[in-house]
Design a protein around this motif. Structure first.
Motif, PDB file in Angstrom:
ATOM      1  N   ASP A 290       0.749  -1.296   0.063  1.00 37.63           N
ATOM      2  CA  ASP A 290       0.215   0.003   0.114  1.00 37.63           C
ATOM      3  C   ASP A 290       0.898   1.237  -0.027  1.00 37.63           C
ATOM      4  O   ASP A 290       1.664   1.519   1.008  1.00 37.63           O
ATOM      5  CB  ASP A 290      -0.692   0.044   1.327  1.00 37.63           C
ATOM      6  CG  ASP A 290      -1.960   1.151   1.067  1.00 37.63           C
ATOM      7  OD1 ASP A 290      -1.735   1.942   0.376  1.00 37.63           O
ATOM      8  OD2 ASP A 290      -2.871   1.192   2.026  1.00 37.63           O
ATOM      9  N   LYS A 292       0.177   4.490  -0.244  1.00 41.71           N
ATOM     10  CA  LYS A 292      -0.608   5.633   0.067  1.00 41.71           C
ATOM     11  C   LYS A 292       0.464   6.498   0.717  1.00 41.71           C
ATOM     12  O   LYS A 292       0.090   7.829   0.973  1.00 41.71           O
ATOM     13  CB  LYS A 292      -1.857   5.384   1.019  1.00 41.71           C
ATOM     14  CG  LYS A 292      -2.999   4.771   0.148  1.00 41.71           C
ATOM     15  CD  LYS A 292      -4.255   4.495   1.037  1.00 41.71           C
ATOM     16  CE  LYS A 292      -5.130   3.871   0.086  1.00 41.71           C
ATOM     17  NZ  LYS A 292      -6.376   3.459   0.760  1.00 41.71           N
ATOM     18  N   ASP A 293       1.325   6.190   1.346  1.00 39.88           N
ATOM     19  CA  ASP A 293       2.183   7.125   2.396  1.00 39.88           C
ATOM     20  C   ASP A 293       3.318   7.668   1.309  1.00 39.88           C
ATOM     21  O   ASP A 293       4.035   8.484   1.998  1.00 39.88           O
ATOM     22  CB  ASP A 293       2.742   6.276   3.360  1.00 39.88           C
ATOM     23  CG  ASP A 293       3.681   4.928   3.186  1.00 39.88           C
ATOM     24  OD1 ASP A 293       3.481   4.533   1.903  1.00 39.88           O
ATOM     25  OD2 ASP A 293       4.238   4.466   3.906  1.00 39.88           O
ATOM     26  N   LYS A 296       3.529  12.251  -3.999  1.00 39.71           N
ATOM     27  CA  LYS A 296       2.772  12.500  -5.230  1.00 39.71           C
ATOM     28  C   LYS A 296       4.347  12.580  -6.214  1.00 39.71           C
ATOM     29  O   LYS A 296       4.530  11.987  -7.086  1.00 39.71           O
ATOM     30  CB  LYS A 296       1.977  13.422  -5.627  1.00 39.71           C
ATOM     31  CG  LYS A 296       1.658  13.302  -7.129  1.00 39.71           C
ATOM     32  CD  LYS A 296       0.758  14.684  -7.161  1.00 39.71           C
ATOM     33  CE  LYS A 296       0.211  14.865  -8.721  1.00 39.71           C
ATOM     34  NZ  LYS A 296      -0.538  15.731  -9.121  1.00 39.71           N
ATOM     35  N   GLY A 306       1.393   3.504  -8.293  1.00 41.76           N
ATOM     36  CA  GLY A 306       1.178   2.404  -6.876  1.00 41.76           C
ATOM     37  C   GLY A 306       1.644   1.173  -7.435  1.00 41.76           C
ATOM     38  O   GLY A 306       2.429   0.956  -8.604  1.00 41.76           O
TER      39      GLY A 306
END
Length: 474
Positions: A290, A292-293, A296, A306
């Protein structure tokens, strides 16, 4: 004396001796057939208690361009070959040499299909299509004199991984984790990631390429899939919670321990450890995948959004695995087998690897990890300077390029050279055993001292070969 009693005693002695002999025979046979004669190190640690030499690297990220990338289109420009394009290859170069698919064909010189440019203060020379890799040119050591001993894909991968073209030996990642252990509590010490290219030549990579061979099974590489479920059957089935799963793991461990007290089999200890690790991975792996951390900016620098299974995403995952303490991270990027259409094929491949590799190096620098992370970029072999089918190149084992960076490697240098046609490793030849010896040395391991006795003799990753190439070290 009662004759019946004598007969019973005689039978008991015979039974005892017969069973004892069979027991000894069974033990002897078991010792001969056992797949693991290696010492079992302490949990989380390797068999090397103290480094043999001061280590400069803590971990390795090993990037394999599977299929055989052309050194002549990437890092080894040959103006003489370019000038001789379309002319017969001199027989003095090729006579008596092994060739994979060009047997009996008229051997014609095939010049580089793209121009080259020099970059950085060091003037590192590479294909003109590279846009991002030139930004870290002064961090790269380009070895132009690598050579190997196998001319077909699978045995060449096997030789690159194990130092032997004979299957069944431990892979280098297994040797390293066996020797040094892992710094991660909830991830394997040796992880493999694979990705496909866009050209359609995505040959399979056999899982035995990351086998532990005759080392304990827990040192084999674990293949994480970059898309979907990262490990098959890692997720609990519906209705099974974490506590319930832990009860099952504990119960199985107790049963295995009971069996181990009877038979004292090191593979049972390995099995117990792998069940425990698998349970921990059920939480750690989804968190790893994952992204998400990640900012961008970081995602854009690699060219990924991702965990999509691409080489770009796998390079970012490699960095995340390195942060988590994984010792050996191996990435296979397939689709480099350019028997035809090499000009367009190389363009596609450079587009796929240029940004991610440069981003990986920059990212490790940002995190203060570059100096103790050894990065290796290679294929299983190179490609011929002769044409195949008019627009491709055949397999070639006599000379190709390997790029190294970080982890004690001297940046901004080239080492060795092929001849003016790019055929033979002519100056400072660099066999794969030397790559393995140097890799181990940078991790603090004397390649001659990390050995395991198997089938009556001591084995090591470099077998009876290998020298540390000190010219490329800081």
């Amino acid at each position: 004396m009662n004759p019946n009693l004598n007969a019973i005693r005689l039978l008991q002695r015979r039974t005892f001796l017969g069973q004892a002999c069979r027991g000894v025979g069974t033990v002897a046979l078991s010792s001969l057939l056992s797949p693991a004669h290696a010492a079992e190190p302490e949990k989380g640690r390797g068999v090397i208690a103290k480094p043999h030499v001061p280590p400069k690297a803590k971990r390795v990220i090993f990037l394999v361009m599977a299929g055989g990338p052309s050194h002549l289109e990437l890092f080894d420009y040959k103006p003489v070959l370019a000038k001789q394009h379309g002319q017969p290859m001199p027989e003095t170069i090729t006579k008596g040499q092994p060739i994979a698919q060009l047997q009996g064909a008229k051997l014609m010189c095939y010049g580089p299909q793209w121009g080259f440019k020099k970059h950085g203060k060091s003037g590192q020379e590479m294909n003109e299509l590279f846009v991002h890799l030139p930004e870290v040119a002064d961090d790269l050591c380009i070895v132009r004199s690598a050579h190997t001993e196998a001319i077909n894909h699978d045995p060449a991968h096997t030789f690159m991984n194990t130092g032997s073209s004979v299957s069944g030996r431990p892979s280098m990642g297994s040797w390293i984790t066996y020797g040094l252990g892992s710094e991660s509590d909830d991830l394997p010490g040796f992880v493999v990631l694979t990705s496909n290219g866009r050209g359609g030549q995505n040959q399979p990579i056999a899982s035995r390429q990351w086998s532990a061979g005759f080392l304990p099974g827990k040192f084999q590489g674990v293949h994480l899939r970059g898309k979907g479920d990262p490990v098959l059957y890692l997720t609990n089935p519906p209705g099974v919670g974490t506590d319930q799963q832990k009860d099952v793991i504990d119960a199985v461990a107790r049963l295995n321990q009971m069996q181990n007290t009877v038979v004292d089999d090191p593979e049972i200890a390995t099995r117990i450890g792998q069940y425990e690790l698998a349970f921990k991975m059920q939480a750690s792996v989804p968190a790893l995948m994952d992204m998400k951390d990640e900012s961008k900016k970081v995602l854009e620098s690699y060219g990924t959004q991702g965990s999509d299974g691409s080489f770009a995403a796998n390079c970012l995952l490699a960095r995340r695995l390195a942060q988590k303490g994984v010792r050996f991270i191996q990435l296979y990027h397939r689709d480099w087998d350019h028997h035809g259409g090499i000009k367009d094929g190389i363009k596609l491949k450079i587009e796929e690897i240029d940004r991610p590799i440069a981003a990986l190096i920059k990212d490790l620098k940002r995190l203060g990890m570059f100096d103790d992370t050894l990065i290796v970029l290679t294929g299983e072999f190179g490609r011929t300077p002769m044409s195949q089918g008019g627009n491709g190149r055949d397999h070639h084992m006599k000379g190709f390029s390997i790029v190294l960076a970080g982890g004690g490697i001297k940046g901004g240098i080239t080492h060795g050279a092929t001849d003016e046609f790019g055929y033979h490793a002519e100056e400072k030849p660099f066999p794969i055993h030397d790559l393995h010896a140097t890799l181990l040395h940078l991790l603090g391991v004397d390649h001659e001292r990390l050995t395991v006795r198997f089938q009556g003799r001591d084995y090591r990753l470099t077998d009876v070969h290998g020298h540390v190439v000190k010219d490329i070290l800081t």
